[in-house]
Design an enzyme around this catalytic site. Structure first.
Site, PDB file in Angstrom:
ATOM      1  N   THR A 180       0.859  -1.182   0.000  1.00 38.83           N
ATOM      2  CA  THR A 180       0.000   0.000   0.000  1.00 38.83           C
ATOM      3  C   THR A 180       0.891   1.226   0.000  1.00 38.83           C
ATOM      4  O   THR A 180       1.973   1.208   0.607  1.00 38.83           O
ATOM      5  CB  THR A 180      -0.916   0.033   1.229  1.00 38.83           C
TER       6      THR A 180
ATOM      7  N   CYS B 106      -1.820   5.147  -5.357  1.00 43.76           N
ATOM      8  CA  CYS B 106      -2.623   4.311  -4.468  1.00 43.76           C
ATOM      9  C   CYS B 106      -2.738   2.980  -5.189  1.00 43.76           C
ATOM     10  O   CYS B 106      -3.026   2.957  -6.403  1.00 43.76           O
ATOM     11  CB  CYS B 106      -3.997   4.911  -4.206  1.00 43.76           C
TER      12      CYS B 106
END
Length: 232
Positions: free
Chosen positions: A83, A197
Site C-alpha cells: 500500500t 494508491c
C-alpha cells in the site's frame, strides 16, 4: 530465489494484484512452472482505516510493525508494504525487522528517473497527496518535483478510493473524473502521473490516456522480483 514478504490487506483487492504481479514476474524471468516464494500477513483493513481516519498513526505503525515481525518469522528475506498510504509508518515497520524494506516510493522514483521524468503528478489517498512522507521522499531523494490535484479534485480521488475501489467497485463515471484530473495535472506541467494508491490501477490504465502513468503496484512488485532473483 529469496522469499518475498508481503504485508497486505490494505485493501485485499490491491494485495491480490501484488500477488499476481509477483508470480507473473518470476514466471517471466524463470519460465516453466516457476512461481514466487511469498510469505504474507494480511491485516483487517477496516481496523487500519479507522486509525488513519482518527489520525492515530503511531498505533497504526505498531500494528503494522507487529505484522511485519510475523512476516519475517515466516521466512521472508525482504518486505513489501502492499500500500502507498501506509508507508507513512514505514520507519516504524523498518525499525521492527531485520530484513530489508523495499519502499514503494523508491521503486517508483527509480523508474521515473530512468525515464527522465522531473515533474510529475501524484494521485492517491488524501494522506498520500497532502502529507509530506511520500512527496518529500521523491523530491529530496530523487530530485523529482511533485504536483497534486486541486482540493476539490483531491476529495474526488480520496472518496473514490475508499468508497469504491477498496470495496471492489469499478465505476465508469469515476474513471472519467480521474482522467479529467490527470489531464488537469498535465496542463499544469506534469510530464507523467503516479498512480500513488495501489487500487487506482484497477480503475485507470495506460490505454485510457496519452499521459504517461506510473503504476506503483507494478513497479513495487517488479523491484521485489528483481531483488528476490538477484545473486546473493
Amino acid at each position: 530465489m529469496k522469499t518475498i514478504g508481503l504485508l497486505g490487506g490494505m485493501s485485499w483487492e490491491s494485495t491480490e494484484s501484488y500477488y499476481r504481479a509477483l508470480n507473473e514476474g518470476v514466471k517471466e524471468a524463470l519460465d516453466g512452472l516457476h512461481s514466487a516464494r511469498v510469505a504474507m500477513v494480511s491485516v483487517d483493513f477496516a481496523e487500519i482505516e479507522a486509525l488513519q481516519r482518527e489520525d492515530r498513526w503511531d498505533e497504526a505503525g505498531e500494528r503494522l510493525a507487529e505484522a511485519a515481525r510475523r512476516v519475517q518469522a515466516a521466512g521472508a528475506d525482504l518486505l513489501l508494504i502492499a500500500t502507498n498510504t501506509m508507508h507513512r509508518v514505514a520507519p516504524q515497520v523498518e525499525a521492527a525487522i531485520d530484513i530489508p524494506l523495499l519502499h514503494i516510493a523508491d521503486a517508483t522514483a527509480e523508474r521515473l528517473r530512468e525515464d527522465g521524468m522531473r515533474r510529475v503528478g501524484l494521485l492517491g489517498t488524501r494522506f498520500t497527496m497532502e502529507q509530506a512522507f511520500y512527496k518529500t521522499r521523491l523530491t529530496e531523494g530523487f530530485g523529482i518535483e511533485v504536483l497534486v490535484p486541486e482540493p476539490d479534485e483531491r476529495e474526488v480521488v480520496h472518496r473514490v478510493i475508499y468508497e469504491e475501489l477498496c470495496q471492489g467497485r469499478i465505476e465508469a463515471a469515476s474513471r472519467t473524473e480521474f482522467l479529467a484530473i490527470i489531464d488537469a495535472l498535465q496542463e499544469r506541467g506534469a510530464e507523467a502521473v503516479i498512480l500513488g494508491c495501489t487500487e487506482i490501477a484497477l480503475l485507470v490504465e495506460q490505454a485510457d490516456t496519452p499521459v504517461p502513468l506510473y503504476d506503483t503496484t507494478a513497479l513495487h512488485a517488479a523491484a521485489a522480483v528483481a531483488a528476490a532473483l538477484a545473486e546473493a
